[in-house]
Design an enzyme around this catalytic site. Sequence first.
Site, PDB file in Angstrom:
ATOM      1  N   LYS A  38      21.911   5.207   5.982  1.00  0.00           N
ATOM      2  CA  LYS A  38      20.923   5.138   7.063  1.00  0.00           C
ATOM      3  C   LYS A  38      19.720   6.049   6.772  1.00  0.00           C
ATOM      4  CE  LYS A  38      21.550   2.683  10.007  1.00  0.00           C
ATOM      5  NZ  LYS A  38      21.339   1.214  10.062  1.00  0.00           N
TER       6      LYS A  38
ATOM      7  N   TYR B 185      28.081   6.367   5.132  1.00  0.00           N
ATOM      8  CA  TYR B 185      27.275   5.660   6.141  1.00  0.00           C
ATOM      9  C   TYR B 185      25.989   6.425   6.425  1.00  0.00           C
ATOM     10  CZ  TYR B 185      25.728   3.927  10.672  1.00  0.00           C
ATOM     11  OH  TYR B 185      24.958   3.422  11.700  1.00  0.00           O
TER      12      TYR B 185
ATOM     13  N   ASP C 215      33.073  13.455  10.988  1.00  0.00           N
ATOM     14  CA  ASP C 215      32.541  13.605  12.341  1.00  0.00           C
ATOM     15  C   ASP C 215      31.744  14.897  12.468  1.00  0.00           C
ATOM     16  OD1 ASP C 215      33.215  11.319  13.633  1.00  0.00           O
ATOM     17  OD2 ASP C 215      34.825  12.158  14.839  1.00  0.00           O
TER      18      ASP C 215
ATOM     19  N   GLY D  42      29.652  -9.503  13.918  1.00  0.00           N
ATOM     20  CA  GLY D  42      29.154 -10.150  15.133  1.00  0.00           C
ATOM     21  C   GLY D  42      30.076 -11.276  15.576  1.00  0.00           C
TER      22      GLY D  42
ATOM     23  N   ILE E 234      22.160 -10.725   4.824  1.00  0.00           N
ATOM     24  CA  ILE E 234      20.998  -9.963   4.375  1.00  0.00           C
ATOM     25  C   ILE E 234      21.139  -9.522   2.923  1.00  0.00           C
ATOM     26  CG2 ILE E 234      20.312  -9.189   6.676  1.00  0.00           C
ATOM     27  CD1 ILE E 234      21.600  -6.453   6.009  1.00  0.00           C
TER      28      ILE E 234
ATOM     29  N   ASP F 161      22.670 -13.826  11.164  1.00  0.00           N
ATOM     30  CA  ASP F 161      23.955 -13.125  11.205  1.00  0.00           C
ATOM     31  C   ASP F 161      24.941 -13.821  10.285  1.00  0.00           C
ATOM     32  OD1 ASP F 161      26.448 -11.778  12.218  1.00  0.00           O
ATOM     33  OD2 ASP F 161      25.062 -11.052  13.751  1.00  0.00           O
TER      34      ASP F 161
END
Length: 327
Positions: A154, A150, A288, A42, A63, A37
Amino acid sequence: MQVKKKDTILITGGAGFIGSNLTEYFLSKEYKVICLDNFATGHRHNLKDFINNPNFRLIEGDIRNVEDCQNAVKGVDYVLHQAALGSVPRSINDPVTTNDVNVSGFLNMLVASRDAKVKRFVYAASSSTYGDSIGLPKVEDVIGKPLSPYAITKYVNELYAEIFSRTYGIETIGLRYFNVFGRKQDPNGAYAAVIPKFVMQLMNQESPVINGDGNFSRDFTYIDNVIQMNELAMTTANPKAINTVYNTAYGDRNTLNDLVGYLKEFLAEFNPEIANVEIKYGPNRAGDIPHSLASIDKAKELLGYDPKYSLQEGLREAVKWYWENLR
């Protein structure tokens, strides 16, 4: 696949909401757990209960850094890849960083896992992949066009995972999370998820603001259902169950008005005055989708998935945790 006790699991994003819950669970099952992390989203306090556990190791890294990924996967049997920059609004405000973390970082982890010959790579996918698809319930092999940066990231994760499975033989499973909530979910910050944000506002007797008229609906999914799915995905020995994606949800939907009603009801058990807090309404949020509902038939059939917590059952647990820990 028979997973042996004391196998080593790398959980990327292990200090985050979902990652820290997975870390806690698998440590309780006597696995060795490595957490990678960078603490961008986080929190160290999510790790405090097991930071001294001999089976736990924290690697502070990113990452987006190939060497950090290579270091983290050394000696690892399984990867549960949770690290990502979530939030549709965040991706609209800063698509470049979202892409760097969610696409480039994901690819770094896939390559490192391939080279380290990990047994299986299980990753957090997203219900946002369904995009403008209007059909309900959402079925894994029918998606629409993405509605946010986003969602694009994904979906690209799923494409990369499929290519790596076909080209390099690494076993991958994607879990399309639907509105996960529960203990340790951060109520603070500009991109806080709706449930912890509303809980904190109601505990402070402040009026939550619902985007739109409150009739948008979601398949809200309690964290323990998500933990079950990750364990099943990691341990399944069914060859038909790997190298694919699964909806990770409860399989029911509730409106935002329903949600706030339950929150007020359950929190009022701790403080009756919360029942009188007014709810306010604002404009719809860009990106949304109006309604979300998952079919979980595929996960039931191939993984034996059996979610235990409905929205109401999960909210009771979550509300109790927030009241005891963050009031």
